[in-house]
Scaffold this motif. Structure first.
Motif, mmCIF file in Angstrom:
data_model
loop_
_atom_site.group_PDB
_atom_site.id
_atom_site.type_symbol
_atom_site.label_atom_id
_atom_site.label_comp_id
_atom_site.label_asym_id
_atom_site.label_seq_id
_atom_site.Cartn_x
_atom_site.Cartn_y
_atom_site.Cartn_z
ATOM 1 N N GLU A 86 1.761 -35.786 -21.753
ATOM 2 C CA GLU A 86 0.607 -34.908 -21.922
ATOM 3 C C GLU A 86 0.909 -33.688 -22.790
ATOM 4 O O GLU A 86 0.008 -32.933 -23.108
ATOM 5 N N PHE A 87 2.170 -33.497 -23.189
ATOM 6 C CA PHE A 87 2.541 -32.344 -24.003
ATOM 7 C C PHE A 87 2.127 -32.539 -25.451
ATOM 8 O O PHE A 87 2.153 -33.645 -25.982
ATOM 9 N N THR A 88 1.775 -31.443 -26.093
ATOM 10 C CA THR A 88 1.584 -31.455 -27.537
ATOM 11 C C THR A 88 2.925 -31.125 -28.178
ATOM 12 O O THR A 88 3.875 -30.737 -27.501
ATOM 13 N N ALA A 89 2.992 -31.253 -29.505
ATOM 14 C CA ALA A 89 4.248 -30.973 -30.210
ATOM 15 C C ALA A 89 4.638 -29.511 -30.041
ATOM 16 O O ALA A 89 5.815 -29.183 -29.839
ATOM 17 N N LYS A 90 3.664 -28.620 -30.078
ATOM 18 C CA LYS A 90 3.947 -27.189 -29.941
ATOM 19 C C LYS A 90 4.471 -26.878 -28.535
ATOM 20 O O LYS A 90 5.401 -26.086 -28.371
ATOM 21 N N GLU A 91 3.896 -27.508 -27.523
ATOM 22 C CA GLU A 91 4.340 -27.291 -26.148
ATOM 23 C C GLU A 91 5.767 -27.813 -25.949
ATOM 24 O O GLU A 91 6.551 -27.228 -25.212
ATOM 25 N N PHE A 92 6.104 -28.944 -26.614
ATOM 26 C CA PHE A 92 7.470 -29.454 -26.541
ATOM 27 C C PHE A 92 8.457 -28.453 -27.124
ATOM 28 O O PHE A 92 9.516 -28.220 -26.555
ATOM 29 N N LEU A 93 8.124 -27.863 -28.270
ATOM 30 C CA LEU A 93 9.020 -26.887 -28.893
ATOM 31 C C LEU A 93 9.191 -25.663 -28.015
ATOM 32 O O LEU A 93 10.307 -25.151 -27.851
ATOM 33 N N GLU A 94 8.097 -25.167 -27.435
ATOM 34 C CA GLU A 94 8.179 -23.998 -26.561
ATOM 35 C C GLU A 94 8.991 -24.303 -25.303
ATOM 36 O O GLU A 94 9.796 -23.489 -24.858
ATOM 37 N N ALA A 95 8.778 -25.472 -24.723
ATOM 38 C CA ALA A 95 9.525 -25.858 -23.526
ATOM 39 C C ALA A 95 11.011 -26.012 -23.849
ATOM 40 O O ALA A 95 11.873 -25.627 -23.049
ATOM 41 N N GLY A 96 11.320 -26.559 -25.016
ATOM 42 C CA GLY A 96 12.712 -26.707 -25.418
ATOM 43 C C GLY A 96 13.397 -25.372 -25.614
ATOM 44 O O GLY A 96 14.541 -25.182 -25.211
ATOM 45 N N LYS A 97 12.702 -24.417 -26.232
ATOM 46 C CA LYS A 97 13.275 -23.084 -26.427
ATOM 47 C C LYS A 97 13.508 -22.390 -25.092
ATOM 48 O O LYS A 97 14.539 -21.758 -24.877
ATOM 49 N N LYS A 98 12.534 -22.519 -24.190
ATOM 50 C CA LYS A 98 12.665 -21.890 -22.875
ATOM 51 C C LYS A 98 13.816 -22.510 -22.090
ATOM 52 O O LYS A 98 14.601 -21.796 -21.456
ATOM 53 N N LEU A 99 13.942 -23.823 -22.154
ATOM 54 C CA LEU A 99 15.018 -24.513 -21.447
ATOM 55 C C LEU A 99 16.374 -24.109 -22.009
ATOM 56 O O LEU A 99 17.312 -23.852 -21.246
ATOM 57 N N LYS A 100 16.480 -24.022 -23.330
ATOM 58 C CA LYS A 100 17.747 -23.633 -23.944
ATOM 59 C C LYS A 100 18.136 -22.220 -23.530
ATOM 60 O O LYS A 100 19.297 -21.957 -23.200
ATOM 61 N N TYR A 101 17.173 -21.304 -23.540
ATOM 62 C CA TYR A 101 17.429 -19.924 -23.123
ATOM 63 C C TYR A 101 17.887 -19.867 -21.665
ATOM 64 O O TYR A 101 18.859 -19.191 -21.339
ATOM 65 N N ASN A 102 17.209 -20.605 -20.799
ATOM 66 C CA ASN A 102 17.580 -20.622 -19.383
ATOM 67 C C ASN A 102 18.970 -21.203 -19.161
ATOM 68 O O ASN A 102 19.722 -20.714 -18.313
ATOM 69 N N LEU A 103 19.325 -22.228 -19.914
ATOM 70 C CA LEU A 103 20.652 -22.823 -19.767
ATOM 71 C C LEU A 103 21.744 -21.854 -20.204
ATOM 72 O O LEU A 103 22.806 -21.773 -19.570
ATOM 73 N N ILE A 104 21.499 -21.102 -21.279
ATOM 74 C CA ILE A 104 22.491 -20.128 -21.747
ATOM 75 C C ILE A 104 22.669 -19.013 -20.721
ATOM 76 O O ILE A 104 23.799 -18.616 -20.400
ATOM 77 N N ILE A 105 21.565 -18.500 -20.182
ATOM 78 C CA ILE A 105 21.644 -17.437 -19.179
ATOM 79 C C ILE A 105 22.354 -17.949 -17.923
ATOM 80 O O ILE A 105 23.221 -17.258 -17.368
#
Length: 71
Positions: A8-27
Motif C-alpha cells: 500500500e506504500f507509494t514510492a515517496k512513502e518508501f523513501l521516507e520510511a527508509g530514511k526514518k529506519l536508517k536514522y533509528n538504526l544509527i541512533i
C-alpha cells in the motif's frame, strides 16, 4: 494509526520510511555502544554489581526494538 502493508506504500512513502529506519538504526547502534561501554567500564572499575544491570537491560530493550523495526 494502523501500519500499512508494504503493497500500500507509494514510492515517496518508501523513501521516507527508509530514511526514518536508517536514522533509528544509527541512533540505536550508538546508544547500544554507549551502554556497552558503560558496562565494560563498570566491570573494570567496580566489578559486577547491581547498577550494571540497568545499562544491560536498556541495551537488551534497544536490541529487541531494533529487531522489531527491521520487520
Amino acid at each position: 494509526m494502523k501500519d500499512k502493508e508494504p503493497s500500500e506504500f507509494t514510492a515517496k512513502e518508501f523513501l521516507e520510511a527508509g530514511k526514518k529506519l536508517k536514522y533509528n538504526l544509527i541512533i540505536n547502534a550508538a546508544l547500544i555502544g554507549f551502554l556497552i561501554g558503560i558496562i565494560i567500564y563498570s566491570v573494570i572499575k567496580n566489578s559486577v554489581g547491581f547498577l550494571m544491570l540497568i545499562p544491560l537491560f536498556l541495551a537488551y530493550k534497544l536490541i529487541k526494538n531494533s529487531q522489531k523495526n527491521k520487520k
